[in-house]
Design an enzyme around this catalytic site. Sequence first.
Site, PDB file in Angstrom:
ATOM      1  N   ASP A 199     -15.261  -3.459  -5.703  1.00  0.00           N
ATOM      2  CA  ASP A 199     -14.523  -4.711  -5.766  1.00  0.00           C
ATOM      3  C   ASP A 199     -15.057  -5.651  -4.699  1.00  0.00           C
ATOM      4  O   ASP A 199     -16.117  -5.407  -4.123  1.00  0.00           O
ATOM      5  CB  ASP A 199     -13.009  -4.475  -5.642  1.00  0.00           C
ATOM      6  CG  ASP A 199     -12.600  -3.874  -4.317  1.00  0.00           C
ATOM      7  OD1 ASP A 199     -13.457  -3.810  -3.408  1.00  0.00           O
ATOM      8  OD2 ASP A 199     -11.444  -3.489  -4.170  1.00  0.00           O
ATOM      9  N   ASN A 241       0.804  -1.216   0.000  1.00  0.00           N
ATOM     10  CA  ASN A 241       0.000   0.000   0.000  1.00  0.00           C
ATOM     11  C   ASN A 241       0.842   1.274   0.000  1.00  0.00           C
ATOM     12  O   ASN A 241       0.304   2.365  -0.089  1.00  0.00           O
ATOM     13  CB  ASN A 241      -0.967   0.005   1.188  1.00  0.00           C
ATOM     14  CG  ASN A 241      -2.092  -0.990   0.973  1.00  0.00           C
ATOM     15  OD1 ASN A 241      -2.221  -1.558  -0.104  1.00  0.00           O
ATOM     16  ND2 ASN A 241      -2.899  -1.202   2.011  1.00  0.00           N
ATOM     17  N   ARG A 245      -7.316  -1.616  -8.358  1.00  0.00           N
ATOM     18  CA  ARG A 245      -8.042  -0.407  -8.039  1.00  0.00           C
ATOM     19  C   ARG A 245      -7.111   0.738  -7.642  1.00  0.00           C
ATOM     20  O   ARG A 245      -7.392   1.909  -7.894  1.00  0.00           O
ATOM     21  CB  ARG A 245      -9.013  -0.720  -6.906  1.00  0.00           C
ATOM     22  CG  ARG A 245     -10.049   0.309  -6.740  1.00  0.00           C
ATOM     23  CD  ARG A 245     -10.891   0.078  -5.539  1.00  0.00           C
ATOM     24  NE  ARG A 245     -11.936   1.080  -5.527  1.00  0.00           N
ATOM     25  CZ  ARG A 245     -11.751   2.322  -5.149  1.00  0.00           C
ATOM     26  NH1 ARG A 245     -10.576   2.699  -4.729  1.00  0.00           N
ATOM     27  NH2 ARG A 245     -12.740   3.192  -5.200  1.00  0.00           N
ATOM     28  N   ASP A 270      -7.351  -4.362   7.149  1.00  0.00           N
ATOM     29  CA  ASP A 270      -6.623  -5.375   6.377  1.00  0.00           C
ATOM     30  C   ASP A 270      -6.143  -6.549   7.231  1.00  0.00           C
ATOM     31  O   ASP A 270      -5.597  -7.516   6.700  1.00  0.00           O
ATOM     32  CB  ASP A 270      -5.430  -4.731   5.645  1.00  0.00           C
ATOM     33  CG  ASP A 270      -5.884  -3.872   4.471  1.00  0.00           C
ATOM     34  OD1 ASP A 270      -7.067  -3.925   4.114  1.00  0.00           O
ATOM     35  OD2 ASP A 270      -5.045  -3.134   3.912  1.00  0.00           O
TER      36      ASP A 270
HETATM   37  C1  UD1 Z   1      -6.448   1.728   1.306  1.00  0.00           C
HETATM   38  C2  UD1 Z   1      -5.710   0.421   1.193  1.00  0.00           C
HETATM   39  C3  UD1 Z   1      -6.526  -0.725   1.742  1.00  0.00           C
HETATM   40  C4  UD1 Z   1      -6.969  -0.405   3.152  1.00  0.00           C
HETATM   41  C5  UD1 Z   1      -7.645   0.950   3.227  1.00  0.00           C
HETATM   42  C6  UD1 Z   1      -7.989   1.375   4.643  1.00  0.00           C
HETATM   43  C7  UD1 Z   1      -4.334   0.717  -0.748  1.00  0.00           C
HETATM   44  C8  UD1 Z   1      -4.021   0.291  -2.141  1.00  0.00           C
HETATM   45  N1  UD1 Z   1      -5.391   0.168  -0.204  1.00  0.00           N
HETATM   46  O1  UD1 Z   1      -7.609   1.627   0.480  1.00  0.00           O
HETATM   47  O2  UD1 Z   1      -5.724  -1.912   1.717  1.00  0.00           O
HETATM   48  O3  UD1 Z   1      -7.848  -1.404   3.590  1.00  0.00           O
HETATM   49  O4  UD1 Z   1      -6.802   1.961   2.667  1.00  0.00           O
HETATM   50  O5  UD1 Z   1      -6.869   1.342   5.432  1.00  0.00           O
HETATM   51  O6  UD1 Z   1      -3.627   1.509  -0.156  1.00  0.00           O
HETATM   52  N2  UD1 Z   1     -14.390   6.287   0.616  1.00  0.00           N
HETATM   53  C9  UD1 Z   1     -15.427   7.042   0.116  1.00  0.00           C
HETATM   54  N3  UD1 Z   1     -15.119   8.079  -0.715  1.00  0.00           N
HETATM   55  C10 UD1 Z   1     -13.838   8.385  -1.071  1.00  0.00           C
HETATM   56  C11 UD1 Z   1     -12.779   7.602  -0.540  1.00  0.00           C
HETATM   57  C12 UD1 Z   1     -13.100   6.565   0.299  1.00  0.00           C
HETATM   58  O7  UD1 Z   1     -16.581   6.789   0.387  1.00  0.00           O
HETATM   59  O8  UD1 Z   1     -13.632   9.352  -1.819  1.00  0.00           O
HETATM   60  C13 UD1 Z   1     -14.703   5.167   1.512  1.00  0.00           C
HETATM   61  C14 UD1 Z   1     -14.379   3.826   0.875  1.00  0.00           C
HETATM   62  O9  UD1 Z   1     -15.449   3.371   0.077  1.00  0.00           O
HETATM   63  C15 UD1 Z   1     -14.162   2.957   2.097  1.00  0.00           C
HETATM   64  C16 UD1 Z   1     -13.542   3.910   3.118  1.00  0.00           C
HETATM   65  O10 UD1 Z   1     -13.868   5.227   2.656  1.00  0.00           O
HETATM   66  O11 UD1 Z   1     -15.376   2.491   2.591  1.00  0.00           O
HETATM   67  C17 UD1 Z   1     -12.055   3.779   3.279  1.00  0.00           C
HETATM   68  O12 UD1 Z   1     -11.423   4.030   2.055  1.00  0.00           O
HETATM   69  P1  UD1 Z   1      -9.915   4.520   1.931  1.00  0.00           P
HETATM   70  O13 UD1 Z   1      -9.361   4.850   3.273  1.00  0.00           O
HETATM   71  O14 UD1 Z   1      -9.874   5.563   0.880  1.00  0.00           O
HETATM   72  O15 UD1 Z   1      -9.193   3.192   1.441  1.00  0.00           O
HETATM   73  P2  UD1 Z   1      -8.432   2.946   0.087  1.00  0.00           P
HETATM   74  O16 UD1 Z   1      -7.473   4.050  -0.172  1.00  0.00           O
HETATM   75  O17 UD1 Z   1      -9.383   2.560  -0.971  1.00  0.00           O
END
Ligand code: UD1
Length: 443
Positions: free
Chosen positions: A138, A43, A114, A326
């Site tokens: 996903d 990540n 993603r 995770d």
């Molecule tokens: C990253 C990690 C993933 C980890 C997660 C939380 C990577 C590649 N992946 O995912 O392994 O589990 O952080 O620690 O680094 N959300 C919204 N709108 C947005 C952005 C996020 O609704 O604009 C929601 C997402 O749907 C989710 C939550 O916020 O439910 C957390 O998302 P986020 O912290 O952004 O995780 P990722 O960056 O996708």
Amino acid sequence: MTLCQYRRFRPCDGASYDSGVEVLNVFGGSRLQGDVTVPGAKNSVLKLMAAALLAEGTTTLTNVPDILDVAIMAELVRRLGCTVAHDPEAGRISIGVPAQLNHRADYDLVRRMRASICVLGPLLSRCGEVDVALPGGDNIGSRGLDMHVGGLLRMGAQVLSEHGYLHATCGRLHGARIWLDFPSVGATETILMAAVRADGVTIIDNAAREPEIVDICRMLVDMGAAITGIGTSTLEIEGVAELQPVTHAVVGDRIVAGTWAVAAVMTRGDVSVHQVDPDHLRIALEKLQECGAQVSNLEDGFRVQMDRRPLSVDVVTLPFPGFPTDLQPQFIAMNAIADGAALVTENLFEARFRFVQELARLGADVRTDGHHALVRGTTELSGAPVEATDIRAGAGLVLAGLVAEGVTTVYGVGHIDRGYADFVPNLRNLGATVERAEDSALF
Ligand code: UD1
């Protein structure tokens, strides 16, 4: 090395298989014991590769994990016009970034990974224009982009979603004050990488504070960015005109480290985990102590020793420094064989409990209701064929297989390959009986 040459690419390629699908056969009953070294964090490295796009010239990353997602990201930056020299054995990748970049990230790669969305900020900053395929949901949930887009809009970008692509343009981005509804890792990274070369000061309030965000900030600062508040929930970024390429070592993967820690507890083993900062998974390690394990710090990691059946332990996933989502499947697997009942609450990804149905095939007693799972520990699991639905679910199923009676055959190995480098050799070194095999029964 190109993506097609990557030895583990086949399972996710959609290409036909000559002789079957790859599976992991996990033979239950081993006690894990010994030393394991953790590679750089998945990540982090993917985002660092995107951050490299911000500076013309060659940026080199070391401590790069040998995982499929790195190969996918390498192909993506190649298509953006970069040259990539990837030496997976040495854990090194050099990205030569040209003066002019392409600004389109196609669906065929984005749908496979993603995290490709992380090129959004750097490309907008460098090109003033970007087209990134929308990743969609996903296996762990819907995963919105509203906070990424909202941040860029505040910085003066125009953003349009059409034909499955996010199309963003800007003259020059300008600094802005941005409050995130939730400390999203991805949104924090997009805004951060857009802000480092913007005009003026950007403040991100309620920013994510994960160690991987700190790692990106550190690399950006070495590149010449002006960022304060690193590691806190308020990041202040003063835009600079230009960034320089650097050499940077990727932070150790706390999730892989945590997976080994849980494996040690479940198998009543004794495992020393190296090249990771135990402070990056403090809550998880404390939970393991509550289970009855002994956890001690090492100079470059930690050691977990366990000599009895673990006690069950409640878990609530939250952004860092809370308990990491995770590691949630691995903790469900552990609770499945623990003494007592545990309530596991998932606050980040609504579909993460999908893997529970697979765990039930091994005899686990888990009931889910919305974002809660009640896990009643049982003294014995029994091996069965199961399907990994995502990276961490795959890890959780392998851990369950280590303590299940008989053989557990894990399908969906491609998921595990996305996040765990040398998983099978590492398991074997620790004393597990695991083999990677081709299952030709379907053909
Ligand atoms: C990253 C990690 C993933 C980890 C997660 C939380 C990577 C590649 N992946 O995912 O392994 O589990 O952080 O620690 O680094 N959300 C919204 N709108 C947005 C952005 C996020 O609704 O604009 C929601 C997402 O749907 C989710 C939550 O916020 O439910 C957390 O998302 P986020 O912290 O952004 O995780 P990722 O960056 O996708």
